[in-house]
Motif scaffolding. Structure first.
Motif, PDB file in Angstrom:
ATOM      1  N   ALA A  32       0.929  -1.260  -0.010  1.00 20.99           N
ATOM      2  CA  ALA A  32       0.095   0.145  -0.030  1.00 20.99           C
ATOM      3  C   ALA A  32       0.649   1.190   0.057  1.00 20.99           C
ATOM      4  O   ALA A  32       0.538   2.291  -0.695  1.00 20.99           O
ATOM      5  N   ALA A  36       0.881   3.962  -3.065  1.00 21.12           N
ATOM      6  CA  ALA A  36       0.339   5.478  -2.873  1.00 21.12           C
ATOM      7  C   ALA A  36       1.401   5.936  -1.493  1.00 21.12           C
ATOM      8  O   ALA A  36       0.939   6.307  -0.300  1.00 21.12           O
ATOM      9  N   THR A 161     -15.054  -1.350  10.794  1.00 24.55           N
ATOM     10  CA  THR A 161     -15.328  -1.610   9.529  1.00 24.55           C
ATOM     11  C   THR A 161     -15.530  -2.931   9.161  1.00 24.55           C
ATOM     12  O   THR A 161     -14.394  -3.681   8.976  1.00 24.55           O
ATOM     13  N   TYR A 163     -16.439  -5.644   6.227  1.00 22.42           N
ATOM     14  CA  TYR A 163     -16.741  -5.690   4.718  1.00 22.42           C
ATOM     15  C   TYR A 163     -17.516  -6.842   4.409  1.00 22.42           C
ATOM     16  O   TYR A 163     -17.079  -8.045   4.233  1.00 22.42           O
ATOM     17  N   SER A 170      -8.821  -8.921   3.737  1.00 22.68           N
ATOM     18  CA  SER A 170      -9.452  -7.715   4.021  1.00 22.68           C
ATOM     19  C   SER A 170      -8.654  -6.528   4.094  1.00 22.68           C
ATOM     20  O   SER A 170      -8.919  -5.237   4.116  1.00 22.68           O
ATOM     21  N   ASP A 172      -6.282  -5.339   2.095  1.00 20.89           N
ATOM     22  CA  ASP A 172      -5.983  -4.508   0.857  1.00 20.89           C
ATOM     23  C   ASP A 172      -6.922  -3.278   0.789  1.00 20.89           C
ATOM     24  O   ASP A 172      -6.509  -2.109   0.701  1.00 20.89           O
ATOM     25  N   ARG A 173      -8.369  -3.443   1.304  1.00 19.57           N
ATOM     26  CA  ARG A 173      -9.200  -2.362   1.351  1.00 19.57           C
ATOM     27  C   ARG A 173      -8.952  -1.674   2.497  1.00 19.57           C
ATOM     28  O   ARG A 173      -8.876  -0.252   2.380  1.00 19.57           O
ATOM     29  N   TYR A 175      -5.993  -0.890   4.024  1.00 18.79           N
ATOM     30  CA  TYR A 175      -4.887  -0.115   3.799  1.00 18.79           C
ATOM     31  C   TYR A 175      -4.852   0.715   2.638  1.00 18.79           C
ATOM     32  O   TYR A 175      -3.980   1.707   2.420  1.00 18.79           O
ATOM     33  N   ARG A 176      -5.689   0.658   1.424  1.00 20.10           N
ATOM     34  CA  ARG A 176      -5.565   1.293   0.186  1.00 20.10           C
ATOM     35  C   ARG A 176      -6.846   2.225  -0.253  1.00 20.10           C
ATOM     36  O   ARG A 176      -6.842   2.911  -1.061  1.00 20.10           O
ATOM     37  N   THR A 177      -7.795   2.101   0.798  1.00 14.83           N
ATOM     38  CA  THR A 177      -9.270   2.714   0.337  1.00 14.83           C
ATOM     39  C   THR A 177      -9.744   3.702   1.431  1.00 14.83           C
ATOM     40  O   THR A 177     -10.876   4.133   1.229  1.00 14.83           O
ATOM     41  N   GLU A 178      -9.472   3.145   2.696  1.00 12.55           N
ATOM     42  CA  GLU A 178     -10.017   4.001   3.937  1.00 12.55           C
ATOM     43  C   GLU A 178      -9.468   5.292   4.327  1.00 12.55           C
ATOM     44  O   GLU A 178      -9.879   5.921   5.492  1.00 12.55           O
ATOM     45  N   GLY A 179      -8.204   5.700   3.830  1.00 13.49           N
ATOM     46  CA  GLY A 179      -7.332   6.928   4.277  1.00 13.49           C
ATOM     47  C   GLY A 179      -6.969   6.441   5.816  1.00 13.49           C
ATOM     48  O   GLY A 179      -7.175   7.515   6.415  1.00 13.49           O
TER      49      GLY A 179
END
Length: 191
Positions: A32, A36, A161, A163, A170, A172-173, A175-179
């Motif tokens: 991650a 980014a 959270t 999913y 879980s 990847d989501r 670390y990569r999409t939650e800020g």
């Protein structure tokens, strides 16, 4: 003079155990950060468990020594040290944050497990954001929900959270999409 940087300690899962100093970079936070880097402006510490027969709670000395080494090499803000991990590392995040609540400003366990009765009270004052896939058949999501409920019962306000349809991976989501990096940076160690 160098401005002290925030620091994040990542605890890997059982599949990344070894002694090569590289496998712990294969899953979770390191990919991650590479994808980014602007989202993760931290000095990052990646200790490695030598074998999958060991839990992170049994190697808390290794985790704290790796953090101490990083603090000796880099200018790290002692009020902005964070702990996160996935699966076995999520369990380690719960356990080590609970044993050393004065060290970490916030923690984010992902698909972890642990003893709610042991970790709830020590973590009640710490910012926590827990993640779990509801379709996880490796570590059941109830492991996370039970700990979060126990922390809430102890007076804490952890975020959680879950999913739907997501299995054990879980992280990847998370670390990569939650800020999550930004969320960590919003917290400083309580004094």
């Amino acid at each position: 003079r160098q401005v002290p940087a925030p620091c994040i300690v990542f605890l890997h899962g059982s599949g990344e155990c070894g002694t090569d100093g590289l496998r712990q970079l294969a899953q979770g936070l390191a990919p991650a950060m590479v994808a980014a880097p602007e989202a993760w402006p931290f000095v990052a510490v990646f200790p490695q468990l030598e074998t999958s027969e060991i839990q992170w709670a049994d190697r808390e000395g290794l985790v704290l020594a790796a953090l101490a080494d990083a603090r000796g090499e880099c200018a790290i803000d002692p009020d902005r040290i964070y702990l996160t991990g996935l699966s076995r590392g999520g369990a380690g995040t719960w356990a080590i944050a609970a044993r050393h609540p004065g060290v970490f400003a916030a923690a984010a366990p992902i698909c972890g497990y642990g003893d709610p009765a042991t970790v709830a009270a020590p973590l009640a004052a710490m910012p926590i954001w827990a993640f779990h896939g509801l379709a996880d058949d490796v570590v059941k999501p109830e492991k996370t929900t039970a700990i979060v409920e126990a922390i809430r019962a102890a007076g804490g306000t952890p975020k959680m959270t879950l999913y739907p349809g997501v299995d054990h991976g879980s992280w990847d989501r998370a670390y990569r999409t939650e800020g999550l990096g930004e969320w960590f940076l919003a917290h400083r160690r309580a004094r």
